[in-house]
Design a protein around this motif. Structure first.
Motif, short mmCIF file in Angstrom:
data_model
loop_
_atom_site.label_atom_id
_atom_site.label_comp_id
_atom_site.label_asym_id
_atom_site.label_seq_id
_atom_site.Cartn_x
_atom_site.Cartn_y
_atom_site.Cartn_z
N PHE A 1 -4.62 3.61 14.15
CA PHE A 1 -5.46 3.08 13.08
C PHE A 1 -6.68 2.38 13.67
O PHE A 1 -6.62 1.81 14.75
N THR B 1 -2.84 4.54 5.57
CA THR B 1 -3.50 5.85 5.62
C THR B 1 -2.95 6.69 6.76
O THR B 1 -2.67 7.88 6.59
N ASP C 1 -4.56 -1.00 4.42
CA ASP C 1 -5.03 0.32 3.99
C ASP C 1 -5.16 1.28 5.15
O ASP C 1 -4.75 2.43 5.08
N ALA C 2 -5.74 0.83 6.26
CA ALA C 2 -5.93 1.70 7.42
C ALA C 2 -4.59 2.15 7.99
O ALA C 2 -4.41 3.32 8.35
N ARG D 1 0.50 7.88 5.81
CA ARG D 1 0.39 8.99 4.84
C ARG D 1 -0.02 10.29 5.52
O ARG D 1 0.43 11.36 5.14
N GLN D 2 -0.90 10.20 6.50
CA GLN D 2 -1.33 11.41 7.23
C GLN D 2 -0.19 12.00 8.05
O GLN D 2 -0.11 13.22 8.21
N ASP E 1 0.82 -1.22 0.00
CA ASP E 1 0.00 0.00 0.00
C ASP E 1 0.85 1.26 0.00
O ASP E 1 0.38 2.32 -0.43
#
Length: 166
Positions: free
Chosen positions: A117, A127, A123-124, A130-131, A7
């Motif tokens: 998360f 994410t 994905d979680a 990425r944040q 991911d």
């Protein structure tokens, strides 16, 4: 872990992140574990450490990280502690942990910095990474600032005193 690495392919390919995983196989790993380790070994931008690290090397690895992912199942870690989490927060390294756990409560109490998360899915977790990336400098400063509180909280003498007082 292979799913998280996948991911985060764009970030790895851009050189924004490098993933380092320590994975020493147990005495009887199942096929899924063997396959996951092999996938990580073959993934560009992933360094796999497949041996036991002496304390000084482990400490250097933890302290040298910009962010530590702890992809734990929240149900299993709701009230459990993680030695890696304690080591990271005491070293002032940001962490990514499951929500609604002892670890996420420690972050909420200012005993570390990072993110949480909601579900144990690649994905979680990706994410949250990425944040955090755009503000990683600030998050690292916050983690460093919180490290003295984490050290005081997890000092074995303080823990022993608390146990003896109760």
């Amino acid at each position: 872990l292979p799913g998280i690495a996948e991911d985060l392919t764009a970030e790895r390919d851009a050189g924004a992140i490098r993933i380092v995983c320590q994975s020493t196989l147990s005495e009887f790993p199942d096929d899924a574990i063997r396959a996951a380790v092999q996938k990580l070994r073959e993934t560009k931008g992933v360094e796999l450490i497949d041996r036991f690290l002496p304390s000084t090397e482990y400490d250097d690895l933890i302290a040298g990280c910009d962010l530590i992912l702890l992809p734990y199942d929240a149900d299993q870690y709701r009230s459990r502690l993680s030695a890696i989490f304690v080591d990271a927060t005491c070293a002032g390294v940001p962490v990514v942990v499951p929500e609604a756990t002892w670890m996420s409560r420690q972050l909420e109490e200012g005993l570390g910095a990072g993110g949480a998360f909601a579900t144990l899915s690649p994905d979680a977790i990706a994410t949250v990474v990425r944040q955090l990336l755009p503000t990683l400098g600030t998050v690292k400063r916050d983690a460093h600032s919180a490290s003295a509180r984490a050290v005081a909280q997890h000092d074995p003498r303080a823990v022993l005193r608390a146990l003896l007082e109760s």
